[in-house]
Design an enzyme around this catalytic site. Structure first.
Site, short mmCIF file in Angstrom:
data_model
loop_
_atom_site.label_atom_id
_atom_site.label_comp_id
_atom_site.label_asym_id
_atom_site.label_seq_id
_atom_site.Cartn_x
_atom_site.Cartn_y
_atom_site.Cartn_z
N HIS A 356 0.79 -1.24 0.00
CA HIS A 356 0.00 0.00 0.00
C HIS A 356 0.82 1.27 0.00
CE1 HIS A 356 -4.22 -1.25 0.54
NE2 HIS A 356 -3.68 -2.35 1.03
N LYS A 544 -9.45 13.90 4.01
CA LYS A 544 -8.57 12.74 4.03
C LYS A 544 -7.69 12.87 5.27
CE LYS A 544 -6.95 13.96 -0.10
NZ LYS A 544 -6.93 12.69 -0.78
N ARG A 545 -6.91 11.86 5.60
CA ARG A 545 -6.02 11.98 6.75
C ARG A 545 -5.09 13.17 6.56
NH1 ARG A 545 -5.92 8.00 10.83
NH2 ARG A 545 -4.29 9.33 11.67
N LYS A 550 0.13 14.66 1.76
CA LYS A 550 -1.18 14.97 1.17
C LYS A 550 -1.35 16.47 0.95
CE LYS A 550 -3.55 10.84 3.01
NZ LYS A 550 -4.28 10.21 1.90
N THR A 652 -8.49 6.64 -2.78
CA THR A 652 -9.81 6.12 -3.15
C THR A 652 -10.85 7.23 -2.99
OG1 THR A 652 -10.02 5.26 -0.89
CG2 THR A 652 -9.42 3.69 -2.63
N LYS A 656 -14.42 8.29 -5.25
CA LYS A 656 -15.76 8.57 -4.72
C LYS A 656 -16.27 9.90 -5.28
CE LYS A 656 -14.16 6.55 -0.38
NZ LYS A 656 -13.59 6.94 0.93
C1 LIG Z 1 -12.30 7.06 1.31
C2 LIG Z 1 -11.91 7.43 2.68
C3 LIG Z 1 -10.56 7.67 2.99
C4 LIG Z 1 -9.47 7.64 1.95
O1 LIG Z 1 -9.35 8.91 1.37
P1 LIG Z 1 -8.09 9.33 0.49
O2 LIG Z 1 -8.48 10.65 -0.04
O3 LIG Z 1 -7.97 8.30 -0.60
O4 LIG Z 1 -6.91 9.37 1.39
C5 LIG Z 1 -10.25 8.03 4.29
N1 LIG Z 1 -11.18 8.12 5.24
C6 LIG Z 1 -12.48 7.91 4.98
C7 LIG Z 1 -13.48 8.03 6.08
C8 LIG Z 1 -12.89 7.54 3.70
O5 LIG Z 1 -14.20 7.31 3.46
#
Ligand SMILES: *Cc1c(COP(=O)(O)O)cnc(C)c1O
Length: 812
Positions: A356, A544-545, A550, A652, A656
């Site tokens: 990952h 995101k985190r 990032k 991911t 979305k």
């Molecule tokens: C999809 C998702 C992530 C991943 O987000 P990235 O932008 O790909 O880092 C993290 N936390 C939650 C709650 C998510 O639904």
């Protein structure tokens, strides 16, 4: 089984009465949620048993997906959706005076994961069941999941996530399926009279692993798979012996606690490993319980052990469960008397591994001393795997010490979990094309040269059922009304929407739905954060985190820059924007916490300045989680995916957003590259360094952030506001650390290098947004091309290339 509304209403009222002693008229929202949950679970039970029986009788191969994280979120709505009971239940409840949406809000998120990796595992479970594959999750039932984030004075404060305080209605405790897991003790190899070496393990500490099973229901079929979450309990026998020996109740309690803390909490660090002993215990606990359980399921088939790989696939989500490899070896040799060679062949043929990340700080290594004392038998096996592997390298490349040293599993006093995972599995996959290329060409090049046939790509995906069908009902309806409902079973059919790309009235409807979702989010934000935002503004979202790579900082600096422009040039006009953030920082990540503080400071200045706040607002939504994501994503115009190129393995969140019609503003990183490939230059906003350029800079060291600072007035002015007197610093030294990170420590993530290109691209977005029809066309093209990112496609690829399975569940 309730097949019509009246039956449902009756069953629901009875359930309220029998479970909670309540009448419909006097039941609260919580009561109704619990009654409904328990009713729905019973509905799933029949098919759950039927599916399990079918799997056992057919003896078909079972996939066990081992993951330290499953970021599931809420289940009520999704279970109803997959069982195709959503509208029936919704209407039935309404007639009884309840709103399903409100009942859904009563469910606590099952937040048993940090972010992308854990959410991927949850999406995979949904796709496995929906496609009728025999695939199950093995994880840990953490008593406390991902922490509850509060913001005090702009700083993150972590509170424990007491998600089990309200009963988790979906789980079933299964003491009959419990297994024992051993830690510590001493191991002796003893030669028997027959001349065999036998392993004697004594003085160990034993903990009981109790499974809590959660049904995973497929969409529109009768398949119900299992997510098995293991909980640690002190074994009665062991604790009693210990207690009577010491004759001390405090010791007894102490001992019990030390065993049960194994499944107490989720480590809240994303992309960082800190090598804590308790974490290693958690990993082995999951692995040992899971492998024992998988082997036990196999034994029920009464087949020779050599056929294990044809009946079980053990998949490891990152290296966290890599001990699956020595654990299966241990069980095959010590419990079943197999020789090394045979056990090794079975193990390798059963195990597959997903990488990952290439971030060095996230690569797991464990000190040899720790592994040896905590898991003596497992360490012996790892050592032997390493010896044999190095021996085989020596035979192929005699004298090539450098090669052997860099590939060894045990080196410099550490066990390298990625190396163990590669050597012990038959398949190693990256999670997006670019990421897999980087693994092959750079990070794992010598391994790739050694085992080229093992490496493959499986671009991540997301379940379109949760992330479109359920979270964005109006958009789903528009799609179905225009192209029929085949896209639900076959998401690549979203492509059929392309026929509407120049259809003005269709695009207007699409726009109306986005607008509706933005208004809903604006209402939500008013209540949740107390901030009034303009639904007509561009909703520009980064959720995101929080992590250096990032680059939330890049986003924040851009907002400061816009503010400065508005303040200094009274004629400057911008398309109104609302910047929305959501992000949790690892509790020990000082820099990340400073960035959260900066975002709050910027929000405070911007939102309270009447000279600018009719053109921009900044909102930080605390406690980012799956259920928050479900509210934000359908309302988004701009999806910020701005990681330093090469650093985000896939992402991911980007998928979305795309599926919900947001346009990506992103670097050519992770799966953004594949989004770009699908939609073309005109329907995505890319900027910044390429991954090759970034990797080249790391190699040659030619980047100087100070040079950018000195040459670009905008950069210099904005950064100076962090440390000199400004509306943002207010004379404090609060943000000195951020400044130092960018200037003194040469900006590891190229924030300043990409700043100019980011600002220009953002300005272009502002202009483009004004052409409503053109914008909606771009949005539509993103939706239409997003089918590839359904995790159904990803799971089909894993199934045919890695696990070699066919659908064997109960299909309607
Ligand atoms: C999809 C998702 C992530 C991943 O987000 P990235 O932008 O790909 O880092 C993290 N936390 C939650 C709650 C998510 O639904």
């Amino acid at each position: 089984m309730f097949s019509n509304k009246e039956d449902f209403k009756q069953a629901f009222s009875e359930r309220l009465q029998t479970d909670l002693g309540k009448k419909v008229e006097s039941a609260s929202e919580v009561d109704a949620y619990r009654a409904l949950g328990s009713l729905v679970k019973d509905e799933m039970n029949r098919n759950w048993l039927k599916t399990a029986r079918q799997y056992e009788e057919s003896k078909e191969k079972q996939v066990y997906y081992f993951s330290m994280e499953f970021l599931i979120g809420r289940l009520l709505g999704n279970n109803l959706l997959n069982m195709q009971l959503l509208s029936l239940v919704k209407e039935g409840l309404e007639e009884l005076g309840f709103s399903l949406t409100e009942l859904e809000e009563e469910e606590n998120d099952a937040g048993l994961g940090n972010g992308g990796l854990g959410r991927l595992a949850a999406c995979f479970l949904d796709s496995l069941a929906s496609l009728g594959y025999a695939g199950h999750g093995y994880g840990i039932r953490y008593k406390y999941g991902m922490f509850d984030q509060r913001i005090i004075d702009g700083y993150q404060v972590e509170l424990p996530d007491r998600w089990l305080a309200r009963e988790f209605v979906w789980e079933v405790r299964r003491p009959d399926e419990a297994v024992e897991v051993r830690f510590g003790g001493e191991v002796d190899m003893v030669r028997t009279k027959a001349g065999r070496l036998e392993c004697h393990h004594d003085h160990y500490e034993q903990v009981r692993a109790i499974p809590y099973d959660v049904p995973v229901v497929g969409y529109g079929n009768d398949t119900v798979n299992t997510l098995r979450l293991w909980s640690a309990e002190a074994t009665d026998h062991d604790t009693l012996v210990k207690a009577s020996k010491d004759d001390d109740f405090n010791n007894f309690l102490e001992h019990k606690r030390s065993l049960e803390e194994i499944s107490e909490f989720l480590y809240p660090d994303d992309s960082h490993e800190d090598g804590k002993r308790l974490r290693l215990k958690q990993e082995y606990f999951l692995v040992s319980a899971g492998v024992q359980s998988a082997v036990r399921n196999f034994e029920r088939l009464n087949l020779p052990l050599a056929s294990f790989p044809e009946h079980a696939a053990l998949h490891i989500n990152d290296t966290h469960p890599a001990l699956v490899i020595p654990e299966l070896m241990r069980i095959l040799m010590d419990d079943h008397g197999l020789g090394w060679e045979e056990a090794w062949e079975i193990t390798q043929a059963s195990v597959s591994y997903t990488n990952h990340t290439t971030l060095s700080e996230a690569l797991e290594t464990w000190p040899v001393g720790l592994v040896r004392s905590l898991l003596p038998r497992i360490y012996m096996i790892i050592d032997e795997i390493n010896e044999r592997f190095c021996q085989s390298l020596w035979e192929k490349h005699p004298g090539d010490f450098d090669r052997i040293a860099s590939l060894a599993i045990v080196a410099d006093g550490f066990v390298k979990m990625a190396h163990l995972s590669i050597v012990g599995s038959h398949s190693i996959n990256g999670v997006a094309k670019l990421h897999t290329d980087i693994l092959k060409k750079r990070e794992m090049k010598i391994f790739y040269d050694t085992f080229p046939e093992r490496f493959n790509n499986k671009t991540n995906g997301i379940t379109h059922r949760r992330w479109l069908l359920h979270s964005n009902e109006p958009l789903s309806k528009l799609i179905t009304d225009s192209i029929g409902d085949q896209w639900i079973q076959e998401p690549e059919r979203l492509e059929d929407l392309m026929q509407f790309k120049s259809d003005r009235s269709f695009l207007k409807e699409l726009n109306g739905i986005k607008q509706q979702k933005k208004e809903e989010l604006a209402d939500f934000i008013k209540g949740y954060a107390g901030i009034q935002i303009d639904p007509a503004s561009i909703f520009d979202v980064q959720i995101k985190r929080l992590h250096g790579y990032k680059r939330q900082l890049l986003n924040a600096l851009h907002i400061m820059h816009l503010y400065n422009q508005l303040k200094t040039d009274r004629r400057y006009k911008m398309t109104p924007r609302t910047f929305i953030f959501g992000a949790k920082a690892a509790p020990s990540y000082h820099f990340a916490k400073k960035v959260i503080k900066l975002i709050h400071t910027v929000a405070d200045v911007v939102n309270n300045d009447p000279a600018v706040n009719n053109q921009m607002k900044v909102v930080f939504l605390p406690n980012y989680s799956v259920s928050l994501a479900e509210k934000i994503i359908p309302a988004t115009n701009i999806s910020e995916q701005i990681s330093t190129a090469s650093k985000e393995a896939s992402g991911t969140g980007n998928m979305k957003f795309m599926m919900n019609g947001a346009l990506t503003l992103g670097t050519m990183d992770g799966a953004n590259v594949e989004i770009h490939e699908l939609v073309g230059d005109d329907h995505i906003y890319t900027f910044g360094l390429s991954s090759d350029e970034v990797l080249e800079y790391y190699k040659n060291g030619h980047y100087s952030s100070r040079q950018v600072y000195e040459q670009d007035d905008r950069v210099r002015h904005t950064l100076d506001q962090l440390i000199h007197y400004s509306p943002f610093s207010k004379g404090e030294t609060e943000f000195q650390d951020i400044y130092d990170n960018l200037i003194t420590f040469n900006d590891e993530y190229f924030v300043l290098k990409d700043f100019a290109s980011y600002i220009d691209t953002q300005a272009r977005i502002g202009k483009d947004y004004k052409d409503v029809n053109l914008w909606n066309k771009k949005s539509l093209i993103n939706i239409a091309r997003s089918g590839k990112f359904s995790s159904d496609r990803t799971i089909q690829e894993y199934a045919s290339d890695i696990w070699k399975i066919q659908p064997t569940g109960i299909l309607k």
